[in-house]
Write a protein that holds these residues in place. Structure first.
Motif, PDB file in Angstrom:
ATOM      1  N   VAL A 185     -45.872  44.439  43.032  1.00 44.78           N
ATOM      2  CA  VAL A 185     -45.581  45.870  42.948  1.00 44.78           C
ATOM      3  C   VAL A 185     -46.090  46.447  41.627  1.00 44.78           C
ATOM      4  O   VAL A 185     -46.539  47.590  41.590  1.00 44.78           O
ATOM      5  CB  VAL A 185     -44.052  46.078  43.083  1.00 44.78           C
ATOM      6  CG1 VAL A 185     -43.635  47.478  42.671  1.00 44.78           C
ATOM      7  CG2 VAL A 185     -43.606  45.764  44.510  1.00 44.78           C
ATOM      8  N   ALA A 186     -46.011  45.679  40.549  1.00 41.75           N
ATOM      9  CA  ALA A 186     -46.356  46.196  39.225  1.00 41.75           C
ATOM     10  C   ALA A 186     -47.014  45.109  38.392  1.00 41.75           C
ATOM     11  O   ALA A 186     -46.694  43.930  38.528  1.00 41.75           O
ATOM     12  CB  ALA A 186     -45.103  46.705  38.508  1.00 41.75           C
ATOM     13  N   ASN A 192     -48.300  44.465  34.221  1.00 44.56           N
ATOM     14  CA  ASN A 192     -48.401  44.911  32.835  1.00 44.56           C
ATOM     15  C   ASN A 192     -49.380  44.012  32.103  1.00 44.56           C
ATOM     16  O   ASN A 192     -49.228  42.784  32.146  1.00 44.56           O
ATOM     17  CB  ASN A 192     -47.062  44.773  32.103  1.00 44.56           C
ATOM     18  CG  ASN A 192     -46.022  45.743  32.561  1.00 44.56           C
ATOM     19  OD1 ASN A 192     -45.623  46.635  31.831  1.00 44.56           O
ATOM     20  ND2 ASN A 192     -45.578  45.583  33.795  1.00 44.56           N
ATOM     21  N   ASP A 236     -50.216  52.833  46.979  1.00 49.23           N
ATOM     22  CA  ASP A 236     -48.915  53.470  46.794  1.00 49.23           C
ATOM     23  C   ASP A 236     -47.851  52.472  46.363  1.00 49.23           C
ATOM     24  O   ASP A 236     -46.800  52.866  45.837  1.00 49.23           O
ATOM     25  CB  ASP A 236     -48.451  54.138  48.100  1.00 49.23           C
ATOM     26  CG  ASP A 236     -49.143  55.464  48.319  1.00 49.23           C
ATOM     27  OD1 ASP A 236     -49.692  56.019  47.346  1.00 49.23           O
ATOM     28  OD2 ASP A 236     -49.149  55.942  49.470  1.00 49.23           O
ATOM     29  N   LEU A 271     -49.050  49.391  41.199  1.00 51.88           N
ATOM     30  CA  LEU A 271     -49.501  50.113  40.009  1.00 51.88           C
ATOM     31  C   LEU A 271     -49.540  49.146  38.828  1.00 51.88           C
ATOM     32  O   LEU A 271     -48.750  48.212  38.756  1.00 51.88           O
ATOM     33  CB  LEU A 271     -48.535  51.260  39.682  1.00 51.88           C
ATOM     34  CG  LEU A 271     -48.269  52.289  40.790  1.00 51.88           C
ATOM     35  CD1 LEU A 271     -47.160  53.260  40.365  1.00 51.88           C
ATOM     36  CD2 LEU A 271     -49.541  53.057  41.134  1.00 51.88           C
ATOM     37  N   ALA A 281     -50.131  48.931  34.342  1.00 50.37           N
ATOM     38  CA  ALA A 281     -50.163  49.665  33.073  1.00 50.37           C
ATOM     39  C   ALA A 281     -50.550  48.713  31.959  1.00 50.37           C
ATOM     40  O   ALA A 281     -50.003  47.617  31.863  1.00 50.37           O
ATOM     41  CB  ALA A 281     -48.797  50.285  32.777  1.00 50.37           C
ATOM     42  N   VAL A 294     -45.109  41.617  38.629  1.00 46.85           N
ATOM     43  CA  VAL A 294     -43.764  41.700  39.187  1.00 46.85           C
ATOM     44  C   VAL A 294     -43.879  41.994  40.677  1.00 46.85           C
ATOM     45  O   VAL A 294     -44.577  42.927  41.081  1.00 46.85           O
ATOM     46  CB  VAL A 294     -42.926  42.801  38.501  1.00 46.85           C
ATOM     47  CG1 VAL A 294     -41.521  42.850  39.099  1.00 46.85           C
ATOM     48  CG2 VAL A 294     -42.870  42.584  36.998  1.00 46.85           C
ATOM     49  N   GLY A 295     -43.199  41.194  41.463  1.00 43.89           N
ATOM     50  CA  GLY A 295     -43.256  41.358  42.909  1.00 43.89           C
ATOM     51  C   GLY A 295     -41.892  41.593  43.507  1.00 43.89           C
ATOM     52  O   GLY A 295     -40.892  41.745  42.793  1.00 43.89           O
ATOM     53  N   THR A 296     -41.849  41.606  44.822  1.00 39.29           N
ATOM     54  CA  THR A 296     -40.579  41.836  45.509  1.00 39.29           C
ATOM     55  C   THR A 296     -39.662  40.618  45.425  1.00 39.29           C
ATOM     56  O   THR A 296     -38.456  40.733  45.648  1.00 39.29           O
ATOM     57  CB  THR A 296     -40.824  42.189  46.985  1.00 39.29           C
ATOM     58  OG1 THR A 296     -41.685  41.184  47.556  1.00 39.29           O
ATOM     59  CG2 THR A 296     -41.508  43.540  47.110  1.00 39.29           C
ATOM     60  N   HIS A 350     -41.393  47.232  31.317  1.00 40.02           N
ATOM     61  CA  HIS A 350     -41.224  47.207  32.772  1.00 40.02           C
ATOM     62  C   HIS A 350     -39.744  47.132  33.103  1.00 40.02           C
ATOM     63  O   HIS A 350     -39.002  46.363  32.501  1.00 40.02           O
ATOM     64  CB  HIS A 350     -41.939  46.003  33.404  1.00 40.02           C
ATOM     65  CG  HIS A 350     -41.644  45.901  34.872  1.00 40.02           C
ATOM     66  ND1 HIS A 350     -42.336  46.618  35.815  1.00 40.02           N
ATOM     67  CD2 HIS A 350     -40.690  45.223  35.550  1.00 40.02           C
ATOM     68  CE1 HIS A 350     -41.823  46.375  37.010  1.00 40.02           C
ATOM     69  NE2 HIS A 350     -40.817  45.535  36.872  1.00 40.02           N
ATOM     70  N   HIS A 357     -42.131  54.082  42.962  1.00 40.26           N
ATOM     71  CA  HIS A 357     -42.817  53.296  41.924  1.00 40.26           C
ATOM     72  C   HIS A 357     -43.445  54.275  40.923  1.00 40.26           C
ATOM     73  O   HIS A 357     -43.852  55.364  41.320  1.00 40.26           O
ATOM     74  CB  HIS A 357     -43.971  52.474  42.508  1.00 40.26           C
ATOM     75  CG  HIS A 357     -43.624  51.644  43.705  1.00 40.26           C
ATOM     76  ND1 HIS A 357     -42.932  50.458  43.604  1.00 40.26           N
ATOM     77  CD2 HIS A 357     -43.895  51.805  45.020  1.00 40.26           C
ATOM     78  CE1 HIS A 357     -42.796  49.930  44.819  1.00 40.26           C
ATOM     79  NE2 HIS A 357     -43.364  50.731  45.693  1.00 40.26           N
ATOM     80  N   THR A 382     -44.395  50.262  33.546  1.00 46.61           N
ATOM     81  CA  THR A 382     -44.248  50.366  34.991  1.00 46.61           C
ATOM     82  C   THR A 382     -42.762  50.293  35.322  1.00 46.61           C
ATOM     83  O   THR A 382     -41.995  49.605  34.627  1.00 46.61           O
ATOM     84  CB  THR A 382     -44.984  49.216  35.725  1.00 46.61           C
ATOM     85  OG1 THR A 382     -44.608  47.966  35.130  1.00 46.61           O
ATOM     86  CG2 THR A 382     -46.489  49.372  35.644  1.00 46.61           C
ATOM     87  N   SER A 421     -40.046  50.384  38.978  1.00 49.55           N
ATOM     88  CA  SER A 421     -40.002  50.387  40.436  1.00 49.55           C
ATOM     89  C   SER A 421     -38.578  50.170  40.914  1.00 49.55           C
ATOM     90  O   SER A 421     -37.843  49.355  40.362  1.00 49.55           O
ATOM     91  CB  SER A 421     -40.893  49.272  40.991  1.00 49.55           C
ATOM     92  OG  SER A 421     -40.705  49.189  42.388  1.00 49.55           O
ATOM     93  N   SER A 457     -38.322  49.219  44.058  1.00 50.46           N
ATOM     94  CA  SER A 457     -38.569  48.318  45.193  1.00 50.46           C
ATOM     95  C   SER A 457     -39.251  47.048  44.729  1.00 50.46           C
ATOM     96  O   SER A 457     -40.330  46.679  45.221  1.00 50.46           O
ATOM     97  CB  SER A 457     -39.432  49.011  46.246  1.00 50.46           C
ATOM     98  OG  SER A 457     -38.711  50.006  46.929  1.00 50.46           O
ATOM     99  N   ALA A 458     -38.616  46.367  43.791  1.00 51.03           N
ATOM    100  CA  ALA A 458     -39.164  45.089  43.323  1.00 51.03           C
ATOM    101  C   ALA A 458     -37.998  44.209  42.904  1.00 51.03           C
ATOM    102  O   ALA A 458     -36.851  44.640  42.883  1.00 51.03           O
ATOM    103  CB  ALA A 458     -40.124  45.318  42.152  1.00 51.03           C
TER     104      ALA A 458
END
Lengths: 359, 359
Positions: free
Chosen positions: A170-171, A173, A249, A252, A254, A270-272, B175, B240, B256, B258, B260-261
């Motif tokens: 999901v993110a 860094n 969507d 993302l 950074a 970073v994931g679910t 994050h 997000h 970042t 979220s 949903s993570a």
């Protein structure tokens, strides 16, 4: 099962030894990186040797030819471009100002010589496209020198992320920094935008950018960036930058990069289902850490340090011996050039910039 | 020297015990955070007790009054606003939808009651300014509930960074994420922009934002942001986000966030002499890590987990007992509201937005 994982962590998963002779490299550009990183790494390599030196400085060539006993020829840039002594080398490593990669790489393609070209692939998108086209036309291998991709720590991160270890990412860094003033002359081409195409975003921003693309197997659709300079040594060029990247969507990234900070290298996904952090992978011979957190458990892997430049040369040379395609190829480098261009436009305009490419 | 450092790492550097009675709190809003985090933390606190419950739900109030034997009064919101039973509490904790903070906080100020108000301070800048003004006029203490600032790990990071341990800070990476769908009803006010002012940037983006301001003691001058949603549960709100923040020409941050993570919390400061990373500090009762790298040495500190909500209530209550000013105050929360507003404008327009405030 866990002991198998440890045993295979640092194995060269790309390697297949053959009976072929080592690949003889022409080293184009004898700046500090070639002298202090590339040539020593090749001396330690299994499948590569340094056989030709290409430079505008006869003194540097003579000194190095004395030190490196596999050298068969020393050439000026003009002699190299004209195709002299092509019998003295099998492949080419280009480590020159970004703006001259194009003429040197295209010449090598025309001489039928595979090229390992330092990143960024060129000073601008137009040059990078011309390079990629020339190698396609000549049907000769081109590798963009993202050595991180040949190191085992980044490769294990890719295996884990693509295998679902942290769920859907999901993110991201990323950060890379070094203290440029300590290893660069004020009159270096790296500080001249006409020769470099940029000083910080395109020189070190490509490390987190390319490595996340390598791990995630996806390309950006848009970016926003800020670039700053405190003047002096960095007058008129980007010294520090922050940027973020939209992949989709639900993904993302950074990043921050700086040529005026302590040497630092980190990339966090970073994931679910968990998170994975890499430390140290953006430097050629630094200790690396792979840290994975999932289900409340954090595991940390600290492999023995391997020289990425040696891994990169051996990867490229072993693939050439076997006639296998190489990754990261020229198109990989071209994608980053498009993203870097968008980052500089965003930094200039203060606006979100879509990354447009048809690759 | 190092043993002193260990011994003092988790000491409450803000604490001065007095003979005063505990501060009796009115808990305004009995949602899951108040019930599952605030009230249990206060039951474990040294200087605070729960003495009043304010809610629209008589059932919740009755259930809790049975469980918490220090409760002296239960009030409806209207009764609270009208100043009923003000003898039953000394101070107020507000944990209601962001858009109603204003009327509740202003009423408390008018009743002369100090307030600990959950972050973000309000749903928009106008409300936040009205709140700060009301407490200034009434000369009553207002604390924005950035509990991270009262936890020892973030406080030690601040000591180190302000003391020069990593030189001049050049870059920050932050994050925060959680899995909102697991702890929030689809009809929650947090998903209604009119009540919340935003779902992800203003709810959890303020953690890295406020904590870096706390550590660095400086405020942003401009921001760029991207916010995305995959629809469904997050239809029409920011799920997000990625953003970066300009503090100065030599200090940039990239984050970042979220909803949903996996639950993840990290903040990394890179300076001219080293880097410092915090893990876990954005969550109320998670193990934290402070990792400092300098001169090639990495030291990692893993303090015993302390409940941040207890630390926050004890910090606020102990300062009220002593008549000492509190930090983070209302103005600290107002600065973040200006930055959050700029982030949402940037996400909407795709443009760099200057942060304008006169605080």
């Amino acid at each position: 099962m866990l002991d198998d994982y440890f045993d295979s962590f640092a194995v060269r998963d790309w390697e297949e030894p053959t009976d072929a002779e080592p690949i003889r490299f022409a080293m184009v550009g004898l700046g500090w990186w070639t002298r202090e990183q590339a040539i020593p790494a090749v001396e330690d390599a299994d499948y590569a040797v340094t056989s030709a030196l290409v430079t505008s400085s006869p003194e540097k060539a003579a000194d190095l030819a004395d030190e490196v006993d596999t050298v068969e020829a020393t050439l000026t840039y003009e002699e190299f471009l004209n195709g002299e002594a092509t019998d003295a080398y099998d492949a080419v490593y280009i480590c020159t100002p970004n703006a001259v990669h194009r003429e040197q790489a295209v010449a090598a393609a025309e001489h039928g010589k595979p090229v390992l070209c330092e990143k960024p692939l060129a000073a601008d998108v137009e040059d990078a496209e011309a390079i990629v086209d020339a190698f396609e036309e000549a049907d000769v291998p081109l590798m963009t020198a993202y050595r991180v991709q040949t190191g085992s720590t980044a490769r294990r991160a890719r295996d884990l992320v693509r295998g679902g270890a942290i769920g859907d990412v999901v993110a991201v860094n990323g950060h890379m920094s070094d203290t440029m003033v300590e290893f660069t002359d004020p009159d270096s081409w790296r500080l001249n935008p006409d020769l470099s195409g940029g000083t910080t975003i395109n020189d070190i921003g490509v490390y987190p950018l390319n490595t996340m693309r390598f791990v995630l197997d996806t390309d950006p659709r848009a970016v926003q960036a800020t670039a700053t300079s405190t003047g002096g040594f960095f007058e008129g060029v980007d010294e520090h930058a922050a940027f973020h990247v939209e992949f989709s969507d639900s993904l993302l990234a950074a990043c921050t990069v700086s040529h005026s900070a302590t040497g630092a290298s980190s990339l966090r996904f970073v994931g679910t289902e968990g998170e994975l952090t890499l430390e140290g992978v953006f430097f050629p011979d630094t200790d690396t850490v792979l840290r994975l957190t999932r289900d409340g458990v954090t595991g940390e892997f600290r492999p023995e340090t391997a020289n990425q430049m040696r891994e990169e040369f051996d990867y490229f040379a072993n693939h050439l011996q076997r006639g296998e395609p190489v990754e990261p190829d020229g198109e990989d480098g071209l994608v980053d050039m498009h993203v870097v261009e968008a980052l500089y436009v965003s930094a200039e305009t203060g606006e979100r910039v879509a990354v447009e490419m048809d690759i």
